[in-house]
Design a protein around this motif. Sequence first.
Motif, short mmCIF file in Angstrom:
data_model
loop_
_atom_site.label_atom_id
_atom_site.label_comp_id
_atom_site.label_asym_id
_atom_site.label_seq_id
_atom_site.Cartn_x
_atom_site.Cartn_y
_atom_site.Cartn_z
N GLU A 44 -1.45 -2.05 -10.68
CA GLU A 44 -2.39 -1.67 -9.62
C GLU A 44 -2.64 -0.16 -9.65
O GLU A 44 -3.79 0.30 -9.54
CB GLU A 44 -1.84 -2.08 -8.25
CG GLU A 44 -1.77 -3.57 -8.01
CD GLU A 44 -3.13 -4.17 -7.68
OE1 GLU A 44 -4.09 -3.40 -7.47
OE2 GLU A 44 -3.22 -5.41 -7.66
N LEU B 153 -12.28 -4.02 -7.03
CA LEU B 153 -10.82 -4.15 -7.18
C LEU B 153 -10.11 -3.02 -6.43
O LEU B 153 -9.05 -3.23 -5.84
CB LEU B 153 -10.44 -4.13 -8.66
CG LEU B 153 -10.80 -5.38 -9.47
CD1 LEU B 153 -10.48 -5.15 -10.95
CD2 LEU B 153 -10.06 -6.60 -8.95
N PRO C 210 -9.75 -9.89 -4.41
CA PRO C 210 -9.32 -10.75 -5.51
C PRO C 210 -10.35 -10.64 -6.64
O PRO C 210 -11.52 -10.29 -6.38
CB PRO C 210 -9.33 -12.16 -4.90
CG PRO C 210 -9.26 -11.93 -3.42
CD PRO C 210 -9.99 -10.64 -3.17
N LEU C 211 -9.96 -10.93 -7.86
CA LEU C 211 -10.89 -10.77 -8.97
C LEU C 211 -12.15 -11.61 -8.78
O LEU C 211 -13.26 -11.13 -9.03
CB LEU C 211 -10.21 -11.17 -10.30
CG LEU C 211 -11.12 -11.00 -11.53
CD1 LEU C 211 -11.39 -9.53 -11.80
CD2 LEU C 211 -10.51 -11.66 -12.76
N ARG D 79 -6.38 -11.82 -9.74
CA ARG D 79 -6.35 -10.36 -9.87
C ARG D 79 -5.14 -9.92 -10.69
O ARG D 79 -5.24 -9.08 -11.59
CB ARG D 79 -6.30 -9.76 -8.47
CG ARG D 79 -6.16 -8.25 -8.39
CD ARG D 79 -5.87 -7.80 -6.97
NE ARG D 79 -5.73 -6.35 -6.89
CZ ARG D 79 -6.69 -5.52 -6.53
NH1 ARG D 79 -7.88 -5.99 -6.20
NH2 ARG D 79 -6.47 -4.22 -6.50
#
Length: 203
Positions: A164, A113, A118-119, A153
Amino acid sequence: MAGDEENWLPRMTRAFLALDSSTHAIDTAAFADAMEKVLPIFEKIGTVFLFARHEFAHKIETIVAIKGSMSTLDQVVAAGKADGTITKKNSPARNVHRLLNTLNFIAAIFENLAKGMPLKDAVSEGYDRTLAQIHAWVVRAGIKTGMMALPSREHFLASIGETEESARLHGEPFVAAAHKLVGLIEALYAGVEMPRGSTLPSF
């Protein structure tokens, strides 16, 4: 963070930072407590990992059960070597090693991450280099299919109450502490070949 209640990620990070064992053996009870702090993430990254949460919780229970008689992890591993149960399924020594694989997986997610993935990609890549190494091929196939339904995400970060910036702030020290802990405990298994997952069958 909203209000005065601490979010999951900094709480987990603090637990692993407290396990610093530069000058002492790793406390069994503290190790189990830190591992329990990991559990909530399985509910955030998708239903495909709920079975992993159950397995993870069960392995923690076996460590909690012996914390009174074996106060440090070196005692747990030494006992497993002495009685030949270190590679036996659900033995305390084997379960400690299995918990390390899962810890590596969670650390890998936050590493990825931090790279902006993206997750789904962060979880998939992390899984391939950690848990996939010990899972049977049927389990691996099911998990890879289930990853298609992982949240975004943005949704994941919101679900753990982080931005973030705050995720990076708390995630980086967690990753560093996790890698240090894994290295210290892995050293206890020197000379022991731990079980791995099965490969695809031949037809």
